[in-house]
Design an enzyme around this catalytic site. Sequence first.
Site, PDB file in Angstrom:
ATOM      1  CD  GLU A   1       7.160  -0.809   1.309  1.00 32.49           C
ATOM      2  OE1 GLU A   1       7.927  -0.030   1.005  1.00 32.49           O
ATOM      3  OE2 GLU A   1       5.789  -0.578   1.063  1.00 32.49           O
TER       4      GLU A   1
ATOM      5  CG  HIS B   1       7.499   1.645  -2.456  1.00 33.50           C
ATOM      6  ND1 HIS B   1       7.373   1.849  -1.087  1.00 33.50           N
ATOM      7  CD2 HIS B   1       7.117   2.803  -3.022  1.00 33.50           C
ATOM      8  CE1 HIS B   1       7.141   3.070  -0.656  1.00 33.50           C
ATOM      9  NE2 HIS B   1       6.708   3.581  -1.736  1.00 33.50           N
TER      10      HIS B   1
END
Length: 531
Positions: A263, A281
Amino acid sequence: MAPKVLVSDKLSETAVQIFRDRGVEVDYLPDLGKDKEKLLEVIGQYDGLAIRSATKVTEKILAAATNLKVIGRAGIGVDNVDIPAASKKGVIVMNTPFGNSVTTAEHAIAMMFAVARQLPEASASTHEGKWEKNRFMGVELFNKTLGVIGAGNIGGIVCDRALGLKMKVIAYDPFLSDERAHKMGVMKVELDELLAKADFITLHVPMTEKTKNILSRENLAKTKNGVRIINCARGGLIDEEALVDALKSGHVAGAALDVFANEPATESPLFNMPNVVVTPHLGASTTEAQENVALQVAEQMSDYLLTGAVQNALNMPSVTAEEAAVMGPWVKLAGHLGDFVGQMTDEPIQAINILYDGLVTEMNLQALNCAAIAGIMKAANPDVNMVSAPVIARERGVQIATTTQEKSGVFDGYMKLTVVTETRERSVAGTVFSDGKPRFIQIKGINIDAEVGQHMLYTTNRDVPGIIGTLGGTLGKHGVNIANFTLGRTAVGQDAIAVLYLDAPLPQVVVDELKATGLFLQVKPLEFDAA
C-alpha cells in the site's frame, strides 16, 4: 508550569479543546508532521506529541525531543513510531486500540453486501445509462454460512452483526474458548472446516508469521466452490496471485478487499476484475471513528501528563511513576514468563493462573497480571499491549485467577504462571535477582536457574548421556555461540530439560538436525524482547 503538547497531524477541534480544558498548553499545527526538518527543530519544546499517521517519529526526532514524555497515536497502528527508540528514551507510546472497532466491522459487513449483490459494477453500469438487470444476479446473505477468521474485538462485532442478518456463523480463532463461542452464538471450528463450509469468509486477524497468507493457494483450494472473500484486516493475509487465479477459474465467486500486501495499491492484477470490490483502506474511515480516537488520545495524554496515569501504553504497564521504579524488573519478568508459555502453546487457552510469592505480593499485581497476559497473547497478536491484553483474554472466555502466598522456599519472592488448555497445563516460574535481571527458576516442575536472553533454545528429553555434547556440538558446527547453558531433571534417567541463552537467532537447520538425532522430545527456539 503547565505541560505542553504539540498536535502535528489533523485532529478534531474538540480533541484539541480537551487539552485546553484539562489545563494542558497545546499547539495545533496539523501540517507540521509532514515537515521533518521543522518538526526536528521544534520538538524539544514539548512534553507530549499527538499524531495520526502522517508524522514519522524516528530515532532522530526522539533524540531531539529533550522534554518529550508521551506520544499519543489517534488510532491503533504505530508503524510510524520507533517504539524501541522511544522506550530507550523513556517516552511512553500510547494508542487507542478500540476506538474504530465498530467502524471497521461495519465496513466488512458493507463489503460483504457489495460483493454479494455486485453493487459497484451495477452502479457503474447504470450510471452509463445501461439497464443490465439480468447481468447482475446476486445472492442472499440470509441462511448463508459466514466463516470468521479471528473472533477478537472486531471479528466479534462482525459475528454479532452477521447473526442479526440471520446468517450461520462459524469462527476459527486459536484463542476462542468453547464457552465464549457459545456465548457469542457461533460455532468454533478448525480452519480446514471453516474453509470447506463457508459461503463467505471474512478475515479479522493481525499480520504475523502465523497468519501471513493464511488464505494461501493451498487453503484457497480447500474453500467451497463459489465462495466470496472479504478482507478488511491487513494486507498479506491472502496470496493475491492465488486469489486472482481462483477468481479467473470461478472457484472464488467474488472478493472484497480494503487492504493489500503493498500500500498504497495504485496497481494490482485484482483491479477491474469482475465482482472484485476494492477500497483504499477505509476500514477506520468514518467521522465517528476518527472523532472517537482523537478524543481518546487527548484524554489519555492529559491524564498521563497531569496525574501520571497510563492507559493503552505499548511500552509500559499501567502503573504510577512511584511504582514503576520498583516494579520495572518484575514487569519485565512477568512479560518473559507470559512470552515463554505463549510461544509454547498452540491450543486455545482456557485459563491463566498466576501465583505470587513473598515480597512481590505487595506490588501492583494488576499491572503484573497485564504484563504476563500480554506476553502470552503476543504470540498470536503482536499489537497487544498491557491494557488491551486482559480485554482480549476476557473476550475469548479465558479465566484469569490470581493467588498470593507468604514467602516460601529460598527466594524472597517469585511468580509462577500456569496456562491451562483442554489437554494440558504448562507452567513456568521466575524471580528477579539482586542484579535486577529476570531468571527462570522452574519449568515443568523442574528447578533451574536460567538467565533470560533475547535468543533462546528450549529442549526436553529423557535424562541420558550425550545431550550436552549433542547440543554444544550441533550449535558449534553452525557457528551459534552459547552465552548460558542450564540443565534440569526430575530424577536420574527421567524427564530433563535444557535452556540455552544464545548470542544469535537459531537457524532452522540446527533445529532440524537436533530433531533428527532422536534424542529430544521437543526442540523449541524462543525469542524474547531485548533488554
